[in-house]
Every structure is written in structure tokens, then in C-alpha cells.
Enzyme design. Structure first.
Site, PDB file in Angstrom:
ATOM      1  N   LEU A   1      31.489  30.961  20.909  1.00  0.00           N
ATOM      2  CA  LEU A   1      33.062  31.437  21.825  1.00  0.00           C
ATOM      3  C   LEU A   1      33.766  29.982  21.685  1.00  0.00           C
ATOM      4  CD1 LEU A   1      35.324  33.280  22.930  1.00  0.00           C
ATOM      5  CD2 LEU A   1      34.038  33.163  25.439  1.00  0.00           C
TER       6      LEU A   1
ATOM      7  N   ASP B   1      27.346  16.936  30.139  1.00  0.00           N
ATOM      8  CA  ASP B   1      26.678  18.330  31.434  1.00  0.00           C
ATOM      9  C   ASP B   1      26.581  18.449  32.465  1.00  0.00           C
ATOM     10  OD1 ASP B   1      24.517  18.648  31.434  1.00  0.00           O
ATOM     11  OD2 ASP B   1      22.787  17.572  31.250  1.00  0.00           O
ATOM     12  N   ILE B   2      27.729  20.336  31.877  1.00  0.00           N
ATOM     13  CA  ILE B   2      27.501  20.143  33.152  1.00  0.00           C
ATOM     14  C   ILE B   2      26.759  20.741  34.521  1.00  0.00           C
ATOM     15  CG2 ILE B   2      29.651  21.974  32.059  1.00  0.00           C
ATOM     16  CD1 ILE B   2      27.453  24.262  32.723  1.00  0.00           C
TER      17      ILE B   2
ATOM     18  N   THR C   1      22.265  31.023  27.801  1.00  0.00           N
ATOM     19  CA  THR C   1      22.500  31.929  27.254  1.00  0.00           C
ATOM     20  C   THR C   1      21.598  32.887  26.466  1.00  0.00           C
ATOM     21  OG1 THR C   1      23.095  31.282  24.986  1.00  0.00           O
ATOM     22  CG2 THR C   1      25.041  31.927  26.649  1.00  0.00           C
TER      23      THR C   1
ATOM     24  N   THR D   1      28.984  38.468  32.195  1.00  0.00           N
ATOM     25  CA  THR D   1      28.749  39.316  31.113  1.00  0.00           C
ATOM     26  C   THR D   1      28.439  40.900  32.209  1.00  0.00           C
ATOM     27  OG1 THR D   1      26.326  39.264  30.506  1.00  0.00           O
ATOM     28  CG2 THR D   1      26.243  38.521  32.061  1.00  0.00           C
ATOM     29  N   ASP D   2      28.019  42.274  30.910  1.00  0.00           N
ATOM     30  CA  ASP D   2      27.701  43.531  31.859  1.00  0.00           C
ATOM     31  C   ASP D   2      26.362  42.953  32.160  1.00  0.00           C
ATOM     32  OD1 ASP D   2      26.743  41.905  29.174  1.00  0.00           O
ATOM     33  OD2 ASP D   2      26.536  45.011  28.289  1.00  0.00           O
TER      34      ASP D   2
ATOM     35  N   TYR E   1      19.510  36.875  34.007  1.00  0.00           N
ATOM     36  CA  TYR E   1      20.179  35.821  33.863  1.00  0.00           C
ATOM     37  C   TYR E   1      21.775  36.635  34.699  1.00  0.00           C
ATOM     38  CZ  TYR E   1      24.151  35.819  29.694  1.00  0.00           C
ATOM     39  OH  TYR E   1      25.548  35.615  29.428  1.00  0.00           O
TER      40      TYR E   1
ATOM     41  N   LYS F   1      24.381  34.506  36.882  1.00  0.00           N
ATOM     42  CA  LYS F   1      26.504  34.757  35.511  1.00  0.00           C
ATOM     43  C   LYS F   1      27.060  35.395  36.986  1.00  0.00           C
ATOM     44  CE  LYS F   1      27.714  33.922  32.657  1.00  0.00           C
ATOM     45  NZ  LYS F   1      28.292  32.858  31.325  1.00  0.00           N
TER      46      LYS F   1
ATOM     47  N   TRP G   1      27.248  41.728  24.186  1.00  0.00           N
ATOM     48  CA  TRP G   1      27.522  41.574  23.247  1.00  0.00           C
ATOM     49  C   TRP G   1      28.089  40.908  21.649  1.00  0.00           C
ATOM     50  CZ3 TRP G   1      25.613  47.584  21.374  1.00  0.00           C
ATOM     51  CH2 TRP G   1      25.059  47.843  23.005  1.00  0.00           C
TER      52      TRP G   1
HETATM   53  N1  LIG Z   1      26.161  35.648  23.692  1.00  0.00           N
HETATM   54  C1  LIG Z   1      26.674  36.919  24.345  1.00  0.00           C
HETATM   55  O1  LIG Z   1      26.084  38.036  23.960  1.00  0.00           O
HETATM   56  C2  LIG Z   1      26.919  37.259  25.531  1.00  0.00           C
HETATM   57  C3  LIG Z   1      27.643  36.177  25.871  1.00  0.00           C
HETATM   58  N2  LIG Z   1      28.218  35.862  27.503  1.00  0.00           N
HETATM   59  C4  LIG Z   1      28.889  34.574  27.962  1.00  0.00           C
HETATM   60  O2  LIG Z   1      30.211  34.258  27.309  1.00  0.00           O
HETATM   61  C5  LIG Z   1      30.201  33.223  27.202  1.00  0.00           C
HETATM   62  C6  LIG Z   1      29.802  32.186  25.920  1.00  0.00           C
HETATM   63  O3  LIG Z   1      28.135  32.693  25.081  1.00  0.00           O
HETATM   64  P1  LIG Z   1      27.879  32.165  23.738  1.00  0.00           P
HETATM   65  O4  LIG Z   1      29.323  31.237  22.942  1.00  0.00           O
HETATM   66  O5  LIG Z   1      28.172  33.309  23.113  1.00  0.00           O
HETATM   67  O6  LIG Z   1      26.907  31.360  23.950  1.00  0.00           O
HETATM   68  P2  LIG Z   1      26.067  30.420  23.095  1.00  0.00           P
HETATM   69  O7  LIG Z   1      24.724  30.145  23.755  1.00  0.00           O
HETATM   70  O8  LIG Z   1      26.387  30.118  21.768  1.00  0.00           O
HETATM   71  O9  LIG Z   1      26.914  28.848  22.891  1.00  0.00           O
HETATM   72  C7  LIG Z   1      26.852  27.996  24.582  1.00  0.00           C
HETATM   73  C8  LIG Z   1      27.254  26.516  24.761  1.00  0.00           C
HETATM   74  O10 LIG Z   1      26.881  25.880  25.737  1.00  0.00           O
HETATM   75  C9  LIG Z   1      26.193  25.082  26.264  1.00  0.00           C
HETATM   76  N3  LIG Z   1      25.514  24.945  26.936  1.00  0.00           N
HETATM   77  C10 LIG Z   1      24.398  24.883  27.558  1.00  0.00           C
HETATM   78  N4  LIG Z   1      23.883  24.003  28.554  1.00  0.00           N
HETATM   79  C11 LIG Z   1      24.798  22.976  28.733  1.00  0.00           C
HETATM   80  C12 LIG Z   1      25.486  21.873  29.730  1.00  0.00           C
HETATM   81  N5  LIG Z   1      24.460  21.669  30.757  1.00  0.00           N
HETATM   82  N6  LIG Z   1      26.525  21.340  29.478  1.00  0.00           N
HETATM   83  C13 LIG Z   1      26.920  21.402  28.742  1.00  0.00           C
HETATM   84  N7  LIG Z   1      26.869  22.470  27.966  1.00  0.00           N
HETATM   85  C14 LIG Z   1      25.795  23.900  27.776  1.00  0.00           C
HETATM   86  C15 LIG Z   1      25.204  24.999  24.446  1.00  0.00           C
HETATM   87  O11 LIG Z   1      24.747  24.218  23.804  1.00  0.00           O
HETATM   88  C16 LIG Z   1      26.669  26.186  23.616  1.00  0.00           C
HETATM   89  O12 LIG Z   1      27.018  24.924  23.228  1.00  0.00           O
HETATM   90  C17 LIG Z   1      28.884  32.819  28.041  1.00  0.00           C
HETATM   91  O13 LIG Z   1      29.748  32.027  29.127  1.00  0.00           O
HETATM   92  C18 LIG Z   1      27.975  33.872  28.145  1.00  0.00           C
HETATM   93  O14 LIG Z   1      27.331  33.534  29.113  1.00  0.00           O
HETATM   94  C19 LIG Z   1      28.792  37.513  28.239  1.00  0.00           C
HETATM   95  C20 LIG Z   1      28.421  38.312  27.602  1.00  0.00           C
HETATM   96  C21 LIG Z   1      27.050  38.134  26.226  1.00  0.00           C
END
Ligand SMILES: NC(=O)C1=CN([C@@H]2O[C@H](COP(=O)(O)OP(=O)(O)OC[C@H]3O[C@@H](n4cnc5c(N)ncnc54)[C@H](O)[C@@H]3O)[C@@H](O)[C@H]2O)C=CC1
Length: 286
Positions: A11, A35-36, A61, A101-102, A126, A130, A151
Site C-alpha cells: 500500500l 522504525d516505528i 502483516t 483489517t476485516d 494479528y 490491529k 484481501w
Molecule cells: N495485506 C493484506 O491483505 C491486508 C493488509 N491490511 C493492512 O493494510 C496495511 C498495508 O498492508 P500492506 O501494504 O499489504 O502490508 P505490507 O506487509 O506489504 O507492508 C507493510 C510495511 O510495513 C513495514 N514495516 C514493518 N515493520 C515496521 C517497522 N517496525 N517500522 C517501519 N515499517 C515497518 C514493512 O517493512 C512493510 O514495508 C497494513 O496496515 C495492514 O495491516 C489490512 C487487511 C488486509
């Protein structure tokens, strides 16, 4: 100024490309830059940058790993990390966009669509983390949009669409789960919605609070089998519907997590159907 956390995630990457297209300036950070989980570093970074908007997409994730070896990290990133960014946002008066998330729903409550004010009840680690992240944002930030999605797929990362395409090259038959109902979400649709909410902040039909955003489908949502069938509609690979019992996973998944899009639609944002979104993703990078 705009700050994006999780800049190299699915995203975060989509959001960067969208803002580039719109000619909007931003600062984007991944784990290496910020690093958050480091509260001091987050506080310092945000108070120096003084962003007006924070798109908080960083998250842990790995849903199955979160059940055991990733349990600690899941909470550190999704709960403590989110709180760090949320608290820092409030100190500088930034508008905060959090993605949830759902999986905050267990899918057992009912078989109607989940509304934004339905009581969450996660049934995996998870989802629990969240949800605590959501509570932290609700309690600590004044100007906030919380968007529950599901998804998620796009061109920047690994996801179900790429996995299906890869598997179809290797196998003539694929068994895909047909008893989990939800709706997929193209990162582009979600990124556009995030930008739309912020652009319309303050409007009567764009209140702060919780939203649900996936791509649209008929009532009842679709299953992973439906999604795979559409992804591979031009492939010779046969797709066979199976029960999720065939693929035991560490984390429980909701059997039904279709979320109502009515609040998102009331903002005036047009949500594409899941089939159009999938086509859009496939045509995005030619
Ligand atoms: N992927 C999915 O199917 C779903 C995702 N979400 C939510 O949507 C949002 C975006 O998800 P995606 O882009 O798919 O996830 P992703 O896993 O592709 O990206 C998450 C990013 O956060 C970074 N990250 C992890 N730990 C970190 C830290 N300590 N400090 C800084 N950065 C850190 C990772 O390096 C990664 O680049 C997230 O909040 C996720 O929980 C919600 C529902 C479904």
C-alpha cells in the site's frame, strides 16, 4: 507535508506512485529510515517534519507467524508502533490515516455485512493487535480516519494474485478455498480513498472515524475460489473449490468478513467492482 510510513509495502508503494501522479510532495519512510517501534525516534522525526497528514501503512502483516514466532513483533509493530506514530501525530496536530483489517471480526456474529459500528471480536493474534492499534488511534488522535480493508493486492509486493499466476504456471489443477467469504481490495482503490478522505476532510459527509473499504461485489461477497477463477480465467489450469479444512493454517480466518461499504459510499467516493479493479491492476503496468 505528508508522511507515509511503511513506504515500501504494497500500500505504501501504491500511495507513493499515486501522490507522484498527483504532483503532491511527501516524505516516505520504511523500517530503515524510521522504525516505528522506536518511540524516541518516531517522536523526534515527526516533531521535526511537522506533517499535516500521516498515512500510517506500516504494519506487521504475517498473519500466521503472528500466532507464534512473530507474536511479540506483531504487538510491537501493530500496537506499540501504531501508538508511537499516533501520539506523535497528535502532538503536531496531524490528520492520521490508519489501515485496519476485516480480521477484527471473527465472522461468527452473523451473515449480514459488517457495519462500521459492529463490535469487533478478533479470533487471531494479528486481528487482536490491529484492533488494539485502532483503539490507540481512537483514544490518542483528534483528526483520524480508520479504514478497515481486506484481501489486499496490487503490483508492489507479494499477494494472492501473483501467487495464483505463479502456481498456474506449475500445475494443471489448483484447489482453492471456497468457504471464506470476503471482498478483495486493489491497493490503488484504497490509496485513492485515503487521499479522497483527506482532500475532503471537514465536509459533512466525510466525518472522522471508522470506514470499511474493499472493492465492491454483489451482496455476500466472493470466495478465494471466485477470486482465483477470475484471476486465471484465461489460463488452462483447472480450479477446484475446496473447504478450508483442506489447508489448515495457524491463524484462524473468519468464514465471513464481508464489510458494508455504505459509509464509504456516502462520502461520494466511487468504489470500483472487484472485477474492474482486478483488470485495472493487470493493466496498470504493461
Ligand atoms: N495485506 C493484506 O491483505 C491486508 C493488509 N491490511 C493492512 O493494510 C496495511 C498495508 O498492508 P500492506 O501494504 O499489504 O502490508 P505490507 O506487509 O506489504 O507492508 C507493510 C510495511 O510495513 C513495514 N514495516 C514493518 N515493520 C515496521 C517497522 N517496525 N517500522 C517501519 N515499517 C515497518 C514493512 O517493512 C512493510 O514495508 C497494513 O496496515 C495492514 O495491516 C489490512 C487487511 C488486509
Amino acid at each position: 507535508m505528508i508522511l507515509i510510513t511503511g513506504a515500501r509495502g504494497q500500500l505504501g508503494s501504491e500511495l507513493r506512485y499515486l501522490l507522484d501522479e498527483l504532483g503532491t510532495e511527501y516524505v516516505a519512510t520504511g523500517t530503515n529510515e524510521l522504525d516505528i517501534t522506536d518511540a524516541m525516534a518516531v517522536s523526534r522525526f515527526v516533531s521535526e517534519l511537522k506533517p499535516d497528514v500521516i498515512y500510517h501503512t506500516a504494519a506487521y502483516t504475517a498473519v500466521d507467524k503472528a500466532e507464534d514466532e512473530g507474536k511479540k513483533l506483531n504487538f510491537e509493530v501493530n500496537v506499540d508502533g501504531t501508538k508511537n506514530v499516533a501520539t506523535a501525530a497528535e502532538k503536531v496536530g496531524a490528520t492520521f490515516v490508519y489501515i485496519s483489517t476485516d480480521y477484527v471480526f471473527d465472522g461468527q456474529l452473523k451473515d449480514a455485512e459488517y457495519e462500521v459500528d459492529d463490535t469487533p471480536k478478533p479470533n487471531n493474534e494479528y486481528g487482536r493487535a490491529k484492533l488494539l492499534g485502532e483503539e490507540s488511534v481512537m483514544n490518542n488522535v483528534s483528526k483520524k480516519f480508520l479504514i478497515r480493508t481486506a484481501w489486499v493486492y496490487g503490483n508492489y509486493g507479494s499477494n494472492f494474485v501473483f501467487t495464483m499466476k505463479k502456481l498456474a504456471k506449475l500445475h494443471s489443477t489448483l484447489s482453492i478455498v471456497d468457504d471464506q467469504h470476503g471482498r478483495p481490495t486493489w491497493t490503488r482503490t484504497l490509496a485513492e480513498f485515503m487521499v479522497y478522505l483527506v482532500a475532503n476532510e471537514g465536509a459533512d459527509n466525510v466525518p472522522y472515524g471508522i470506514y470499511h473499504l474493499t472493492n465492491d461485489s454483489d451482496k455476500g461477497g466472493i470466495t478465494w475460489f471466485d477470486f482465483a477463477s477470475e484471476i486465471l480465467k484465461d489460463s488452462d489450469t483447472e480450479i477446484v473449490p475446496v473447504s478450508s479444512d483442506m489447508f489448515p493454517q495457524k491463524a484462524k480466518r473468519p468464514k465471513y468478513s464481508v464489510m458494508s461499504l455504505s459509509k464509504a459510499k456516502k462520502t461520494g467516493f466511487e468504489i470500483s467492482t472487484w472485477k474492474d479493479a482486478l483488470m485495472g491492476m493487470q493493466n496498470q503496468i504493461d
